[in-house]
Motif scaffolding. Structure first.
Motif, PDB file in Angstrom:
ATOM      1  N   ALA A  62       0.855  -1.191   0.000  1.00  0.00           N
ATOM      2  CA  ALA A  62       0.000   0.000   0.000  1.00  0.00           C
ATOM      3  C   ALA A  62       0.889   1.239   0.000  1.00  0.00           C
ATOM      4  N   ASP A  63       0.264   2.420   0.168  1.00  0.00           N
ATOM      5  CA  ASP A  63       1.060   3.636   0.226  1.00  0.00           C
ATOM      6  C   ASP A  63       1.690   3.783   1.603  1.00  0.00           C
ATOM      7  N   GLU A  64       2.567   4.806   1.738  1.00  0.00           N
ATOM      8  CA  GLU A  64       3.328   4.966   2.971  1.00  0.00           C
ATOM      9  C   GLU A  64       2.436   5.156   4.192  1.00  0.00           C
ATOM     10  N   ILE A 100       7.949   4.118  14.627  1.00  0.00           N
ATOM     11  CA  ILE A 100       8.266   3.176  13.552  1.00  0.00           C
ATOM     12  C   ILE A 100       8.828   3.983  12.384  1.00  0.00           C
ATOM     13  N   GLU A 101       9.517   3.290  11.476  1.00  0.00           N
ATOM     14  CA  GLU A 101      10.134   3.970  10.330  1.00  0.00           C
ATOM     15  C   GLU A 101       9.867   3.179   9.066  1.00  0.00           C
ATOM     16  N   ASP A 102       9.657   3.905   7.967  1.00  0.00           N
ATOM     17  CA  ASP A 102       9.506   3.258   6.671  1.00  0.00           C
ATOM     18  C   ASP A 102      10.259   4.079   5.631  1.00  0.00           C
ATOM     19  N   SER A 103      11.087   3.399   4.848  1.00  0.00           N
ATOM     20  CA  SER A 103      11.879   4.071   3.817  1.00  0.00           C
ATOM     21  C   SER A 103      11.290   3.806   2.441  1.00  0.00           C
ATOM     22  N   SER A 104      11.467   4.768   1.554  1.00  0.00           N
ATOM     23  CA  SER A 104      11.074   4.582   0.160  1.00  0.00           C
ATOM     24  C   SER A 104      12.144   5.210  -0.722  1.00  0.00           C
ATOM     25  N   ILE A 105      12.293   4.657  -1.901  1.00  0.00           N
ATOM     26  CA  ILE A 105      13.333   5.118  -2.833  1.00  0.00           C
ATOM     27  C   ILE A 105      12.657   5.509  -4.140  1.00  0.00           C
ATOM     28  N   ARG A 106      12.967   6.714  -4.602  1.00  0.00           N
ATOM     29  CA  ARG A 106      12.293   7.241  -5.787  1.00  0.00           C
ATOM     30  C   ARG A 106      13.305   7.608  -6.868  1.00  0.00           C
ATOM     31  N   LEU A 107      13.164   6.951  -8.014  1.00  0.00           N
ATOM     32  CA  LEU A 107      14.003   7.239  -9.175  1.00  0.00           C
ATOM     33  C   LEU A 107      13.168   8.009 -10.189  1.00  0.00           C
ATOM     34  N   GLY A 132       9.517   3.353  -4.989  1.00  0.00           N
ATOM     35  CA  GLY A 132       8.772   3.837  -3.839  1.00  0.00           C
ATOM     36  C   GLY A 132       8.954   2.942  -2.619  1.00  0.00           C
ATOM     37  N   PRO A 133       7.857   2.608  -1.918  1.00  0.00           N
ATOM     38  CA  PRO A 133       7.968   1.770  -0.715  1.00  0.00           C
ATOM     39  C   PRO A 133       8.254   0.301  -1.006  1.00  0.00           C
ATOM     40  N   TYR A 134       8.318  -0.072  -2.282  1.00  0.00           N
ATOM     41  CA  TYR A 134       8.539  -1.470  -2.645  1.00  0.00           C
ATOM     42  C   TYR A 134       9.990  -1.729  -3.029  1.00  0.00           C
TER      43      TYR A 134
END
Length: 277
Positions: A87-89, A124-131, A139-141
């Motif tokens: 899902a989204d962040e 809690i922490e969640d990282s996402s990577i955007r190219l 993104g979050p995947y």
């Protein structure tokens, strides 16, 4: 500790924090009254050893513990929060917080651990990577992304921005707040590695300017020295939890600030006091 982020950068962040942050215990403030702050339990949940080590470096920093502005007992809890929902962040953060609350159980969530009635803070922490080349993906995947794809891309198509969203939940008030930090850089191919991961290739722009090399992003020492996306988000949490308290104590002992310049100087001093920068 590197001075990658200038006092001016942190001052702007801290000024905005003080302007918008309500007391996390939702106690109304009248005049310059200084409020009592009993110790509150503070847990960070993650299944990642590296993230837990980064959190410990930030929240156990000597300058913070000695500041007198951090009335929290911080602990990391090694809790695998997978399987992570797709899902989204925002929805991912809500799901992780629910799992964290279930884990600590009714007794910890409903009563204080230090002889008071304060229930704990959860982080809690969640990282996402955007190219940009991929329209903002993965993104979050990012965990499931085939990073070897980058090895064959020209330099102009390897730009990326990594985001860290930390979500702070106060079980005492029911209030939840998310804070984000991001870091831009380049993915540098590592042809000697058959299946490189993101950390093997990512080189932040400000790290490069300070002489860091690709391949060091997953090093705890490098992340502590230069500051990674996760530690920068957590440092913003530190400011959110401490700046208002320090300002209240200042008003109690010194009265109102005479000018905005005085307030900015106070914020700079606070950043140095709690973050050692």
């Amino acid at each position: 500790m590197s001075r990658v982020r200038s006092f001016h950068t942190w001052s702007r962040t801290a000024c905005r924090t003080l302007a918008r942050t309500e007391d996390l215990r939702q106690v109304s403030i009248s005049g310059v009254q200084t409020l009592p702050w009993p110790t509150q339990q503070f847990y960070f949940f993650s299944g990642s050893k590296l993230k837990s080590e980064i959190a410990t470096c930030v929240f156990h920093r000597p300058s913070l513990l000695e500041s007198g502005c951090f009335p929290f007992n911080f602990e990391t809890k090694a809790l695998p929060l997978d399987p992570e929902i797709q899902a989204d962040e925002r929805m991912i953060a809500e799901d992780k917080l629910l799992k964290a609350k279930i884990h600590i159980g009714t007794s910890d969530a409903n009563s204080g651990a230090h002889g008071n009635d304060l229930r704990p803070l959860l982080l809690i922490e969640d990282s996402s990577i955007r190219l940009p080349e991929l329209g903002g993906g993965p993104g979050p995947y990012a965990k499931h992304f085939p990073w070897s794809w980058v090895q064959h891309q020209p330099a102009g198509k390897r730009r990326t921005v990594v985001h860290s969203t930390v979500t702070l939940a106060n079980c005492n008030t029911g209030r939840t707040e998310s804070i984000t930090a991001h870091l831009a850089g380049e993915l540098v191919p590592q042809p000697e590695l058959e299946n490189p991961n993101f950390g093997d290739m990512f080189l932040p722009d400000d790290w490069k300017s300070l002489g860091a090399e690709a391949g060091s992003y997953d090093s705890l020492d490098a992340r502590e020295k230069f500051g990674c996306h996760i530690s920068r988000a957590m440092e913003k949490v530190v400011l959110a939890l401490t700046l208002r308290r320090h300002a209240e104590a200042h008003l109690e002992s010194h009265g109102q600030f005479e000018s905005f310049s005085d307030f900015r100087e106070f914020v700079c001093q606070h950043v140095h006091k709690v973050l050692g920068k």
